[in-house]
Design an enzyme around this catalytic site. Structure first.
Site, PDB file in Angstrom:
ATOM      1  N   ASP A 137      68.379  52.659  53.500  1.00 52.46           N
ATOM      2  CA  ASP A 137      68.465  52.028  51.775  1.00 52.46           C
ATOM      3  C   ASP A 137      68.137  52.866  50.849  1.00 52.46           C
ATOM      4  O   ASP A 137      67.516  54.441  51.128  1.00 52.46           O
ATOM      5  CB  ASP A 137      66.247  52.026  51.803  1.00 52.46           C
ATOM      6  CG  ASP A 137      65.992  50.927  50.609  1.00 52.46           C
ATOM      7  OD1 ASP A 137      66.119  51.589  49.838  1.00 52.46           O
ATOM      8  OD2 ASP A 137      65.128  50.514  50.734  1.00 52.46           O
ATOM      9  N   LYS A 191      66.538  48.881  40.615  1.00 51.13           N
ATOM     10  CA  LYS A 191      66.214  50.031  39.810  1.00 51.13           C
ATOM     11  C   LYS A 191      67.754  50.476  39.356  1.00 51.13           C
ATOM     12  O   LYS A 191      67.999  49.840  38.480  1.00 51.13           O
ATOM     13  CB  LYS A 191      65.562  50.532  40.968  1.00 51.13           C
ATOM     14  CG  LYS A 191      64.322  50.052  42.188  1.00 51.13           C
ATOM     15  CD  LYS A 191      63.529  49.888  41.633  1.00 51.13           C
ATOM     16  CE  LYS A 191      63.160  48.669  42.798  1.00 51.13           C
ATOM     17  NZ  LYS A 191      61.676  47.715  41.860  1.00 51.13           N
ATOM     18  N   ARG A 214      75.916  28.528  46.046  1.00 48.55           N
ATOM     19  CA  ARG A 214      75.728  29.543  46.652  1.00 48.55           C
ATOM     20  C   ARG A 214      76.633  30.558  48.218  1.00 48.55           C
ATOM     21  O   ARG A 214      76.119  31.189  48.666  1.00 48.55           O
ATOM     22  CB  ARG A 214      74.528  29.361  47.527  1.00 48.55           C
ATOM     23  CG  ARG A 214      73.718  29.776  48.629  1.00 48.55           C
ATOM     24  CD  ARG A 214      73.052  29.346  50.043  1.00 48.55           C
ATOM     25  NE  ARG A 214      72.554  27.241  48.942  1.00 48.55           N
ATOM     26  CZ  ARG A 214      72.856  26.228  50.300  1.00 48.55           C
ATOM     27  NH1 ARG A 214      74.047  26.828  51.104  1.00 48.55           N
ATOM     28  NH2 ARG A 214      73.763  25.409  49.990  1.00 48.55           N
ATOM     29  N   TYR A 267      58.689  51.815  50.975  1.00 50.31           N
ATOM     30  CA  TYR A 267      58.619  50.461  50.282  1.00 50.31           C
ATOM     31  C   TYR A 267      57.250  49.921  50.431  1.00 50.31           C
ATOM     32  O   TYR A 267      58.026  49.259  51.820  1.00 50.31           O
ATOM     33  CB  TYR A 267      59.590  49.749  49.633  1.00 50.31           C
ATOM     34  CG  TYR A 267      59.369  50.067  48.711  1.00 50.31           C
ATOM     35  CD1 TYR A 267      58.035  49.542  47.321  1.00 50.31           C
ATOM     36  CD2 TYR A 267      58.760  47.618  48.812  1.00 50.31           C
ATOM     37  CE1 TYR A 267      57.603  48.043  46.611  1.00 50.31           C
ATOM     38  CE2 TYR A 267      58.493  46.729  47.907  1.00 50.31           C
ATOM     39  CZ  TYR A 267      57.928  47.175  47.032  1.00 50.31           C
ATOM     40  OH  TYR A 267      57.390  46.122  45.829  1.00 50.31           O
TER      41      TYR A 267
HETATM   42  O1  P1T Z   1      61.907  44.930  44.696  1.00 51.77           O
HETATM   43  P1  P1T Z   1      63.177  44.738  45.270  1.00 51.77           P
HETATM   44  O2  P1T Z   1      64.408  44.720  44.457  1.00 51.77           O
HETATM   45  O3  P1T Z   1      63.154  43.509  46.005  1.00 51.77           O
HETATM   46  O4  P1T Z   1      62.914  45.506  45.969  1.00 51.77           O
HETATM   47  C1  P1T Z   1      62.806  46.547  47.277  1.00 51.77           C
HETATM   48  C2  P1T Z   1      62.385  47.638  47.092  1.00 51.77           C
HETATM   49  C3  P1T Z   1      63.160  48.291  48.499  1.00 51.77           C
HETATM   50  N1  P1T Z   1      63.543  48.985  48.685  1.00 51.77           N
HETATM   51  C4  P1T Z   1      63.151  50.559  47.848  1.00 51.77           C
HETATM   52  C5  P1T Z   1      63.326  51.866  48.424  1.00 51.77           C
HETATM   53  C6  P1T Z   1      62.008  49.920  46.526  1.00 51.77           C
HETATM   54  O5  P1T Z   1      61.396  51.046  46.300  1.00 51.77           O
HETATM   55  C7  P1T Z   1      61.736  48.457  47.037  1.00 51.77           C
HETATM   56  C8  P1T Z   1      60.919  47.734  45.429  1.00 51.77           C
HETATM   57  N2  P1T Z   1      60.246  49.361  44.991  1.00 51.77           N
HETATM   58  C9  P1T Z   1      58.824  48.829  43.850  1.00 51.77           C
HETATM   59  C10 P1T Z   1      59.143  47.675  43.361  1.00 51.77           C
HETATM   60  C11 P1T Z   1      58.712  50.210  43.252  1.00 51.77           C
HETATM   61  O6  P1T Z   1      57.926  50.383  42.386  1.00 51.77           O
HETATM   62  O7  P1T Z   1      58.619  51.053  44.428  1.00 51.77           O
END
Ligand code: P1T
Length: 388
Positions: free
Chosen positions: A173, A198, A49, A101
């Site tokens: 972000d 992504k 961790r 998001y």
């Molecule tokens: O899904 P996660 O890895 O927890 O990430 C969240 C997140 C944060 N910031 C942005 C700009 C994002 O697009 C996302 C996740 N977005 C999607 C799942 C989507 O389809 O837009």
């Protein structure tokens, strides 16, 4: 690594042949704990961790790609944002972009607000709007640029100046751009965050997040930003496993060539959609019609792979289009090699209250595409037949 170009860094930064075996690829240290010679006498690893060798290589690489001093990875993008929020105390205030998001907004309004943080959401395409929302207790400004899903662009340099004037940190972000196209720390931001689910991983098979920072000690924090975040990473414990870290390291090696192809394909798809009679409007930061194309070009080197558009005819037509596509999968998420399409109001942004969606323009006709790296002609032909 600082002297090398990005394309070289994604292959080499932080990645050395394994000292024991010479293995060229980073070994997956699939272990939760580490034997100590005597209590407290160890080789730098006590418990996974806190630190794991595979994870550490990934973190070193990420710091190099964003031109930061340190990076930390988490079990999802949202977990990484939650760690940032844990820098703050009850009573602190955050100014955030209004188009985020949906899950980020949900974390802010339905989780962090219960812990005593307060939030102002506002359209930050005019940076001076940010100035009007800053308060004496504002500790953090949080933005996406371009935003999810509307692809609005904000002046990152100006946002950093305003945040710093008021003693707050700027967090960006950078998920939609990746460090290949945009490096917010170089523009003055204090924290860069990615949903590495992504583009960074790029193959739609891992959930992960990261934070990248430069060395600094905000006065209100009273200690180094990195030291505090590392403490929180271990204390909260939302860390990814070593196998996922290996997969992201593998995905990153092709980040530069993938992003070039996403960008070229998205430009073609956006241009096609813009000329189509059934399409009301298209938002893509690389198009001359984007209201902030020049600003975007001044802070990044590509439009990225995300395109949103509004279809004439609203929900029934939008649904019919999504059901008629053959190559595009109807799915949440983005940034993988394969093209995805989704309906933000019903899918990724359903948790945003309907009145907020209406105010922002996340309408029933709004459709978001993550343009993959297939042949652009095949993607356009698929959209063409579905639109017909
Ligand atoms: O899904 P996660 O890895 O927890 O990430 C969240 C997140 C944060 N910031 C942005 C700009 C994002 O697009 C996302 C996740 N977005 C999607 C799942 C989507 O389809 O837009």
């Amino acid at each position: 690594m600082a002297d090398y170009k990005f394309e070289t860094k994604v292959i080499h930064a932080g990645v050395e042949p394994d000292p024991q075996t010479g293995a060229v690829m980073t070994p997956i240290y699939q272990t939760s704990t580490y034997a100590q010679e005597s209590p407290g006498k160890h080789k730098g690893y006590e418990y996974s961790r806190g630190d794991n060798p595979t994870r550490n290589v990934l973190q070193t690489q990420l710091a190099a790609l964003e031109n930061g001093d340190h990076a930390l990875v988490y079990s999802s993008g949202l977990a990484s944002i939650d760690n940032v929020l844990n820098l703050l105390k009850s009573g602190d205030h955050v100014v955030a972009g209004d188009d985020l998001y949906g899950g980020t907004r949900r974390l802010f309004t339905r989780v962090a607000q219960n812990r005593g943080l307060t939030f102002s959401f506002t359209c930050l395409t005019d940076a001076e709007e940010l100035e009007r929302h800053m308060k004496p207790n504002t500790k953090l400004v949080w933005i996406e640029s371009p935003t999810n899903p509307l692809l609005k662009v904000m002046d990152i340099r100006r946002a950093a100046e305003i945040a710093h004037k008021h003693g707050a940190l700027l967090g960006v972000d950078n998920t939609f751009m990746s460090p290949y196209f945009q490096r917010p720390l170089e523009l003055g931001a204090d924290i860069v965050m990615h949903s590495m689910t992504k583009y960074m991983n790029g193959h739609s098979d891992v959930l992960m997040g990261c934070l990248v920072v430069k060395d600094q000690t905000p006065s209100w924090l009273g200690e180094s930003l990195f030291a505090k975040l590392k403490f929180l990473q271990n204390s909260i414990g939302a860390t990814p496993g070593p196998f996922d870290c290996f997969l992201v390291l593998r995905g990153l090696k092709t980040l530069a060539i993938r992003m070039d192809r996403h960008n070229a394909n998205a430009m073609k798809v956006a241009t096609f959609l813009e000329s189509h009679p059934k399409v009301e409007s298209v938002s893509y930061p690389g198009l001359p019609s984007h209201p902030n194309q020049a600003l975007h070009a001044s802070q990044s080197s590509g439009g990225g792979g995300m395109v949103t558009f509004v279809l004439k005819g609203g929900l029934p037509v939008a649904k019919k289009l999504l059901e008629s596509l053959k190559l595009f999968a109807v799915a949440e998420s983005l940034g993988g090699v394969e093209s995805l399409i989704e309906h933000p109001a019903i899918m990724t942004h359903a948790s945003v209250p309907v009145e907020v969606r209406e105010e922002l323009g996340i309408s029933d006709g709004l459709i978001r595409i993550s343009v993959g790296i297939e042949a652009a002609d095949d993607l356009i032909a698929d959209l063409d037949q579905a639109l017909r």
